[in-house]
Design a protein around this motif. Structure first.
Motif, short mmCIF file in Angstrom:
data_model
loop_
_atom_site.label_atom_id
_atom_site.label_comp_id
_atom_site.label_asym_id
_atom_site.label_seq_id
_atom_site.Cartn_x
_atom_site.Cartn_y
_atom_site.Cartn_z
N GLY A 19 0.93 -0.65 0.17
CA GLY A 19 -0.44 0.08 0.42
C GLY A 19 0.68 0.68 0.33
N PRO A 20 0.12 2.48 0.50
CA PRO A 20 0.87 3.83 0.32
C PRO A 20 2.27 3.89 1.71
CG PRO A 20 -1.34 3.36 1.74
CD PRO A 20 -1.16 2.69 1.02
N TYR A 21 2.55 5.34 0.91
CA TYR A 21 3.43 5.62 2.18
C TYR A 21 2.78 6.59 3.24
CZ TYR A 21 7.67 4.39 -0.95
OH TYR A 21 8.20 3.97 -1.21
N LEU A 46 0.67 8.51 0.60
CA LEU A 46 1.14 9.05 -0.61
C LEU A 46 1.38 7.64 -1.68
CD1 LEU A 46 4.24 11.47 0.67
CD2 LEU A 46 1.42 12.23 0.13
N CYS A 47 0.83 7.79 -2.53
CA CYS A 47 0.71 7.29 -3.44
C CYS A 47 1.78 6.29 -4.15
CB CYS A 47 0.04 7.50 -5.05
SG CYS A 47 -0.28 6.50 -5.53
N ARG A 48 2.25 5.22 -3.96
CA ARG A 48 3.21 3.94 -3.64
C ARG A 48 2.97 2.79 -5.22
NH1 ARG A 48 6.88 0.17 -1.05
NH2 ARG A 48 4.61 -0.93 -0.08
N CYS A 49 2.17 3.02 -4.77
CA CYS A 49 1.71 1.93 -6.56
C CYS A 49 0.87 2.81 -8.06
CB CYS A 49 0.29 1.59 -6.83
SG CYS A 49 -1.73 2.38 -6.60
N GLY A 50 1.15 4.38 -8.06
CA GLY A 50 1.23 4.72 -8.95
C GLY A 50 -0.41 4.61 -9.92
N HIS A 51 -0.85 4.30 -9.63
CA HIS A 51 -2.56 4.12 -10.01
C HIS A 51 -3.42 5.07 -9.29
CE1 HIS A 51 -1.37 0.68 -12.45
NE2 HIS A 51 -1.06 0.03 -11.29
N SER A 52 -3.08 5.88 -7.65
CA SER A 52 -4.16 7.02 -7.52
C SER A 52 -4.61 7.82 -8.80
CB SER A 52 -3.56 8.03 -6.65
OG SER A 52 -4.50 8.45 -6.17
N ALA A 53 -5.73 8.06 -8.45
CA ALA A 53 -6.18 9.59 -9.31
C ALA A 53 -6.29 11.12 -8.49
CB ALA A 53 -7.76 9.42 -9.85
N PHE A 57 -1.39 11.52 -3.31
CA PHE A 57 -2.11 11.21 -2.21
C PHE A 57 -3.04 9.85 -2.41
CE2 PHE A 57 -2.41 15.47 -1.33
CZ PHE A 57 -0.80 15.08 -0.04
N CYS A 58 -2.95 8.94 -2.39
CA CYS A 58 -3.65 7.47 -1.64
C CYS A 58 -4.78 8.17 -1.96
CB CYS A 58 -2.66 6.87 -0.64
SG CYS A 58 -3.94 4.95 -0.48
N ASP A 59 -5.79 7.05 -3.08
CA ASP A 59 -6.79 6.75 -3.50
C ASP A 59 -7.60 5.95 -3.27
OD1 ASP A 59 -6.45 6.13 -5.82
OD2 ASP A 59 -7.91 6.93 -7.48
N GLY A 60 -6.93 4.51 -2.76
CA GLY A 60 -7.23 3.18 -2.75
C GLY A 60 -7.19 2.77 -3.51
N ALA A 61 -6.92 2.90 -4.96
CA ALA A 61 -6.08 2.34 -5.90
C ALA A 61 -5.90 1.10 -6.27
CB ALA A 61 -6.12 3.32 -7.64
N HIS A 62 -5.07 1.60 -5.30
CA HIS A 62 -3.71 0.10 -4.60
C HIS A 62 -4.89 -0.92 -4.75
CE1 HIS A 62 -3.96 1.42 -0.85
NE2 HIS A 62 -4.02 0.54 -0.45
N VAL A 63 -5.54 -1.37 -4.18
CA VAL A 63 -6.18 -2.15 -3.67
C VAL A 63 -7.13 -2.69 -4.90
CG1 VAL A 63 -8.52 -3.09 -1.94
CG2 VAL A 63 -7.15 -0.87 -1.90
S1 FES Z 1 -0.90 3.18 -3.42
FE1 FES Z 1 -1.39 4.04 -4.97
S2 FES Z 1 -3.26 4.31 -4.44
FE2 FES Z 1 -2.36 3.96 -2.72
#
Ligand code: FES
Length: 73
Positions: A19-21, A46-53, A57-63
């Motif tokens: 998940g995120p930082y 903070l987004c770590r996956c690169g898929h957040s809109a 910031f993380c929007d849950g897209a990693h899930v």
């Molecule tokens: S870590 Fe990228 S959306 Fe959560």
């Protein structure tokens, strides 16, 4: 591993498994366009996956995308 000092450091960044930082400020975040975010008080993700809109910031897209982090050996 950091040495225990008995006091909390001013900024703590925790890596969430797959998940995120998780950032506990205060901290000033500057994005690639020079946009600045003052992160104070509460926890920020903070987004770590690169898929957040909503980067940075993380929007849950990693899930939804099934992000898995690899571990450095
Ligand atoms: S870590 Fe990228 S959306 Fe959560």
């Amino acid at each position: 591993m950091a040495e225990e000092t008995g006091t909390e450091p001013p900024v703590v960044i925790k890596v969430v498994n797959n998940g995120p930082y998780q950032v506990k400020g205060p901290v000033r975040l500057v994005d690639h366009d020079g946009g600045e975010y003052e992160l104070t008080g509460r926890t920020h993700l903070l987004c770590r996956c690169g898929h957040s809109a909503n980067k940075p910031f993380c929007d849950g897209a990693h899930v939804r995308t099934g992000f898995t982090a690899t571990r450095a050996e």
